[in-house]
Structures are given as C-alpha cells and as structure tokens.
Design an enzyme around this catalytic site. Structure first.
Site, PDB file in Angstrom:
ATOM      1  N   TYR A   1       0.793  -1.237   0.000  1.00  0.00           N
ATOM      2  CA  TYR A   1       0.000   0.000   0.000  1.00  0.00           C
ATOM      3  C   TYR A   1       0.826   1.289   0.000  1.00  0.00           C
ATOM      4  CZ  TYR A   1      -3.419  -3.576   1.101  1.00  0.00           C
ATOM      5  OH  TYR A   1      -4.200  -4.710   1.054  1.00  0.00           O
TER       6      TYR A   1
ATOM      7  N   HIS B   1      -7.347  -0.342  -7.089  1.00  0.00           N
ATOM      8  CA  HIS B   1      -6.661  -1.005  -5.968  1.00  0.00           C
ATOM      9  C   HIS B   1      -5.195  -0.628  -6.018  1.00  0.00           C
ATOM     10  CE1 HIS B   1     -10.223  -3.289  -5.110  1.00  0.00           C
ATOM     11  NE2 HIS B   1     -10.330  -3.499  -6.411  1.00  0.00           N
TER      12      HIS B   1
END
Ligand code: DQA
Length: 141
Positions: free
Chosen positions: A17, A94
């Site tokens: 992330y 994403h």
C-alpha cells in the site's frame, strides 16, 4: 471513495500500500484531479452502511466515482447494489495487484458495474482512473 481500513493506510503493509497516509494520498489525487480539470470530493468510512448511504446520495454530489472499497470489494453485494443504483460512471482502483495475491482478492463484486478496474499501480492508479473519468465525462476534450 475509500472503504474500510483506509483511515490507517500508513500503518498497513507498505509493500502493498505504499506506506503513505490517506491524507497524503488524497492530496496527491486532488492535484491530479485539478490537472485533469476535475473537482474531487473525498469520502472514507469503516462502516458498510455509511458507505452504502453515501452511494445513495452520490448522484446529488458528483458526476462520477473512483472507488476503492478495500476488502468490501470482494464480498459486499450491498455496496455493489448501491453502486448500481447510483448509476454513475465508476472506476475501481486497488493500490496493490489484487490479481497476484490471495484467490479471494481476485473476486470483485463490482464486475460489470465499473468502466474500468485498475490494480497494482499504487497511487498512479488513481491518476489513470481520473483520466478515464475525464474521458467518460468529456472534460478537457
Ligand atoms: C485494496 C486491496 C484489497 O484486497 C484490500 O482488502 C484493501 C486494499 C488495495 O487498494 O490494494 O483493503 O483494495
């Protein structure tokens, strides 16, 4: 629209992330949006019902939507139904490459509801999503 666990983005696995906070990410997205002549508004919650209710209001607030619903992506039919009702051009993003992770992450309840799914490009995926939205809306054309 950011879903569950994005409020603590900087505490999540940086190899997936990126290690930045949600507010840093949103500042970056806002800069890209302005370059694309779009006016962004942001929303994040950890509560599925709040996410659904925001989608109910969305047609009054926006012309299109970039959605990263986090883990809800993989199982929340309620959110998928609400996105269908909102009926706006939507791009699914994403940060991580969901196709290269666990099998359950390969499933998306948004299949057939989004113009495009962008995954595994980190923050740059949002820039790409904004370009898709600008094209869909005919902004800057
Ligand atoms: C995510 C991928 C999801 O599988 C995960 O549950 C997230 C983040 C991503 O941006 O890569 O919370 O949507």
């Amino acid at each position: 629209m950011h879903g569950v666990n994005f409020d603590i983005l900087e505490r999540r696995d940086a190899s997936f992330y990126g290690g930045r906070s949600l507010s840093e990410l949103e500042h970056q997205i806002a800069r890209w949006a302005r370059e694309a002549k779009l006016e962004p508004i942001f929303f994040q919650t950890n509560h599925e019902g709040e996410f659904v209710e925001y989608l109910h209001r969305l047609p009054d607030l926006a012309d299109a939507c970039v959605i990263n619903a986090g883990a809800w992506t993989h199982y929340s039919r309620a959110i998928a139904d609400a996105l269908g009702v909102a009926a706006l051009p939507a791009v699914e993003v994403h940060l991580s490459d969901v196709e290269a992770r666990e099998d359950w992450r390969k499933v998306s309840v948004f299949d057939g509801l989004v113009v495009e799914k962008i995954s595994g490009k980190g923050a740059d995926g949002y820039r790409e999503a904004l370009d898709v939205i600008a094209r869909e809306l005919g902004v800057g054309a």
